[in-house]
Design an enzyme around this catalytic site. Structure first.
Site, mmCIF file in Angstrom:
data_model
loop_
_atom_site.group_PDB
_atom_site.id
_atom_site.type_symbol
_atom_site.label_atom_id
_atom_site.label_comp_id
_atom_site.label_asym_id
_atom_site.label_seq_id
_atom_site.Cartn_x
_atom_site.Cartn_y
_atom_site.Cartn_z
ATOM 1 N N GLU A 173 0.835 -1.207 0.000
ATOM 2 C CA GLU A 173 0.000 0.000 0.000
ATOM 3 C C GLU A 173 0.865 1.251 0.000
ATOM 4 O OE1 GLU A 173 -0.600 2.002 3.241
ATOM 5 O OE2 GLU A 173 -0.912 0.392 4.714
ATOM 6 N N LYS A 186 -5.890 10.459 0.900
ATOM 7 C CA LYS A 186 -5.949 9.099 1.442
ATOM 8 C C LYS A 186 -7.111 8.409 0.738
ATOM 9 C CE LYS A 186 -5.957 6.692 5.909
ATOM 10 N NZ LYS A 186 -6.101 6.876 7.373
ATOM 11 N N VAL A 244 -5.617 0.088 2.812
ATOM 12 C CA VAL A 244 -5.701 -1.366 2.692
ATOM 13 C C VAL A 244 -6.815 -1.766 1.733
ATOM 14 C CG1 VAL A 244 -6.275 -3.483 3.937
ATOM 15 C CG2 VAL A 244 -4.666 -1.856 4.943
ATOM 16 N N ASP A 289 -18.003 3.865 13.766
ATOM 17 C CA ASP A 289 -16.813 4.181 12.981
ATOM 18 C C ASP A 289 -16.018 2.894 12.790
ATOM 19 O OD1 ASP A 289 -14.664 5.242 11.717
ATOM 20 O OD2 ASP A 289 -14.270 6.833 13.194
ATOM 21 N N SER A 316 -13.598 0.712 10.005
ATOM 22 C CA SER A 316 -12.764 0.851 8.812
ATOM 23 C C SER A 316 -13.283 0.018 7.644
ATOM 24 C CB SER A 316 -11.332 0.415 9.134
ATOM 25 O OG SER A 316 -10.552 0.336 7.959
ATOM 26 N N ASP A 341 -11.449 -1.343 5.674
ATOM 27 C CA ASP A 341 -10.543 -2.488 5.527
ATOM 28 C C ASP A 341 -11.242 -3.790 5.898
ATOM 29 O OD1 ASP A 341 -8.753 -0.459 5.055
ATOM 30 O OD2 ASP A 341 -7.547 -0.793 6.854
ATOM 31 N N LYS A 385 -4.161 -1.980 14.307
ATOM 32 C CA LYS A 385 -3.500 -0.838 14.932
ATOM 33 C C LYS A 385 -3.951 -0.711 16.388
ATOM 34 C CE LYS A 385 -3.142 1.335 10.453
ATOM 35 N NZ LYS A 385 -3.882 2.055 9.423
#
Length: 697
Positions: free
Chosen positions: A50, A111, A131, A163, A165, A167, A184
């Site tokens: 990435e 992003k 990702v 919220d 992601s 991903d 993370k």
């Protein structure tokens, strides 16, 4: 080689490739770097990377040096790196050093996640892929392994804010193996693992323990459902996922090495402080992660950045080893399947006899080419030859075959045989003091042929004497395929063997000049199948002394009428004719059976009622078309595969049309992404125009 009018025609056989180092379907949106494209074509391991780590994850120059170090690690492990990024509205799979440097320095890069791709592309903007966006690009390019630092997840307090992601949802719908250091540590790891379970994502820790890592720390307090101990086990897990066709990804969580893990308590305290500050400043959404990572780096005096770089290096090493193991396993599996198939089902084998070419395509960047001077453009190499293309197609569709051809003992021969490792090329003669067949085409920006030069003399070395060494294989084959490049005497010899042993022979005419070869004698009466275009069909009839139109018709109704009329005399002996009609589709002519044409190999000749079925082409736009040199060969190969698998006529033809569409959208004559699943009409969602039926009087 026939002259090409436009690259948008669907079923052209001997066309010109418009290869510009792009692999994906729409070449106006996706660009694949030549090194990546070549590796994929040769079935070598490739690792996707990435680019948000470059644009948003680290400060300059650490971002650039880390990106280059990661690519170097991938190469050192024997794989090809494919860093993904969006550059001026185009998704690049594989970045040059100059583009990496540009992304690392650029202050305005966005992003880019799944939701952002349409907008960024429509505006011609640049950005680093997250990702999810990297998974999309990797999947489109055919790269199964992707390495990153850590994935996104459910944010803290995500049960209230929702919220989550993208991903995670991408892992649930895109079949890519993501190698990361877990989730993370700024996220809610427990809820993230629960969400991944809901999405059907297989999660496994890489190593001796099931501890799920928390990015900077090898232990998060949670465990993975599964574990894999080494690259081979990880590769088997990925291969199983892909084989099942689940359309969901695999998350391989690689703990950071203990010696590089920053003090967990110190980083955890810094994370809590950064989260509090982000909340106080009203920072939300996509801005949270880069803010917190930067703040944590400040609070830990660079220790978190050092740990970040160390874990990315480790992930790159492990991910590359997994990609290499997967590539090796897939190659061994294919060879094993072929050996098993050859040993127990030799009656289903095909023998393909024909040419191998190395093509050099020079495409101008201007509408008009000026001879006598240097013109701006691109020059690319690909591997073709009608026989090679058909053998390539059949091999990728799981058909065991023997390919008989001839090359020189030169560097071109080494390159093409290395490319064809997935095929049985034991019948290819490498001749000293001979040159491998080469073709050089100069084409305009719009795809029109300006000049072509070919050195095809070696095809005359595929002699009757050489081919006779394989008489045992020929006499036991279910089907023998000949292309028009081989000498007339060799065609006559194979036809005599076919007559003696009642073998079905498929003749691929190659071009209108060579279409006459079997028809210069009674050899043609031993053919079972042929796949000419209308011009080649005219040549066949002319050779037999049958009148043909002076000018080929243009309207579809007239084209079908002429094709049926010209097919009728040949069907006195041939079992079936597949007449390719360019953008108008395919006309299948032969014996009537249950409302369609019977494509199954005949065991003996008999009187039969004849009919024809016209299948319209699948729509392929000029923008989607990258190459027209292998569409007809892909069609023929997939048709043969369908016939040998005893599929019904509609399924066989649709397999052929899907294979042709894949070829048109690939820089290679036979798409490296060609598989049985990719041409299975029951698995590929597309609109099928209704075929039309007609009787042949």
């Amino acid at each position: 080689m026939r002259m090409l009018k436009r690259a948008s025609a669907l079923i052209l056989r001997r066309g010109i490739t418009t290869y510009q180092s792009r692999l994906c379907k729409n070449d106006s949106l996706f660009r694949v770097h030549p090194s990546v494209s070549q590796a994929l074509a040769e079935n070598k391991p490739v690792v996707a990377l990435e680019s948000t780590i470059i644009t948003h994850g680290m400060p300059y120059p650490h971002n650039l040096s880390t990106a280059k170090e990661v690519e170097a690690i991938v190469r050192a492990e024997g794989a090809t790196p494919a860093t993904v990024g969006v550059i001026e509205g185009e998704v690049h799979v594989g970045l040059s050093s100059e583009v990496l440097d540009h992304l690392a320095r650029c202050k305005s890069s966005l992003k880019v996640s799944r939701r952002d791709l349409p907008y960024v592309i429509s505006k011609g903007l640049s950005g680093g892929t997250t990702v999810s966006a990297t998974m999309i690009a990797a999947h489109r390019a055919g790269i199964p392994v992707f390495v990153t630092g850590g994935i996104g997840g459910v944010h803290r307090d995500g049960e209230n804010s929702l919220d989550i992601s993208a991903d995670l949802t991408e892992l649930g719908r895109t079949p890519i193996a993501v190698v990361s250091a877990g989730v993370k540590s700024i996220l809610d790891i427990g809820r993230t693992l629960e969400f991944l379970e809901t999405q059907g994502v297989c999660v496994a820790t890489y190593g001796a323990l099931k501890n799920f890592p928390a990015f900077f720390s090898p232990r998060s307090g949670f465990t993975s459902p599964y574990q894999v101990c080494n690259p081979e086990e990880a590769a088997k897990l990925i291969a199983s996922t892909l084989s099942l066709g689940l359309q969901s990804g695999v998350l391989l969580a690689v703990p950071i090495a203990e010696e590089h893990a920053a003090t967990g308590q110190q980083i955890e305290e810094a994370i809590q402080a950064a989260v509090t500050e982000a909340s106080a400043k009203g920072i939300t959404g996509r801005d949270v992660t880069p803010f917190i990572l930067q703040k944590v780096n400040e609070l830990t005096e660079g220790k978190s950045l050092q740990a970040n770089i160390a874990l990315i290096h480790n992930n790159a090493k492990v991910g590359s080893q997994i990609a290499c193991a997967l590539s090796k396993q897939m190659t061994e599996r294919k060879l094993k399947e072929k050996t098993h198939h050859h040993g127990k089902h030799s009656e289903s084998d095909i023998v393909v006899i024909g040419g191998i070419n190395v093509d050099f395509i020079a495409k101008g960047k201007t509408k008009t080419l000026h001879f006598g001077q240097t013109n701006p453009g691109s020059v690319c190499q690909s591997f073709g030859g009608v026989g090679r293309n058909i053998a390539d197609s059949l091999s990728r569709l799981g058909i065991s075959l023997l390919f008989i051809s001839a090359t020189g003992a030169d560097s071109h021969s080494e390159a093409v045989l290395n490319y064809c490792k997935h095929m049985n090329t034991s019948g290819v003669a490498r001749l000293e003091e001979q040159s491998t067949a080469t073709y050089c085409a100069v084409i305009t920006e719009s795809g029109e042929l300006s000049l072509g030069l070919g050195d095809m003399d070696i095809h005359q070395q595929i002699t009757e004497q050489y081919v006779s060494q394989f008489e045992k294989q020929l006499s036991s084959a279910t089907l023998v395929c000949l292309d028009g490049n081989i000498p007339i005497s060799t065609i006559d010899y194979v036809c005599s063997i076919a007559k003696k042993h009642n073998i079905n022979v498929w003749y691929e005419p190659t071009d209108s000049e060579k279409a006459c070869k079997p028809f210069l004698s009674d050899a043609w009466k031993s053919l079972s199948y042929s796949s000419p275009n209308l011009a080649e069909l005219c040549t066949m009839n002319k050779t037999l002394g049958i009148p043909t139109p002076e000018v080929l018709p243009s309207s579809l109704e007239e084209v079908l009428s002429v094709a049926v009329a010209l097919s009728r005399p040949l069907l006195e002996h041939l079992h079936c004719l597949v007449v390719t009609l360019g953008a108008s589709g395919v006309l299948v002519c032969g014996e009537y059976d249950a409302g369609s044409v019977n494509l199954q190999p005949r065991k003996q000749k008999r009187r039969r009622r004849l009919c024809a079925v016209h299948y319209p082409a699948l729509t392929v736009t000029a923008e989607e078309t990258m190459n027209v040199s292998g569409a007809g060969d892909s069609l023929a190969g997939a048709l043969m595969a369908g016939i040998l698998q005893r599929r019904d006529t509609d399924s066989c033809v649709r397999m052929g049309l899907l294979a042709a569409r894949l070829s048109l959208a690939s820089p290679h004559p036979i798409a490296p992404t060609l598989t049985l699943d990719s041409v299975d009409p029951n698995k590929v969602q597309t609109h099928w125009p209704k075929p039309s039926f007609m009787w042949i009087a």
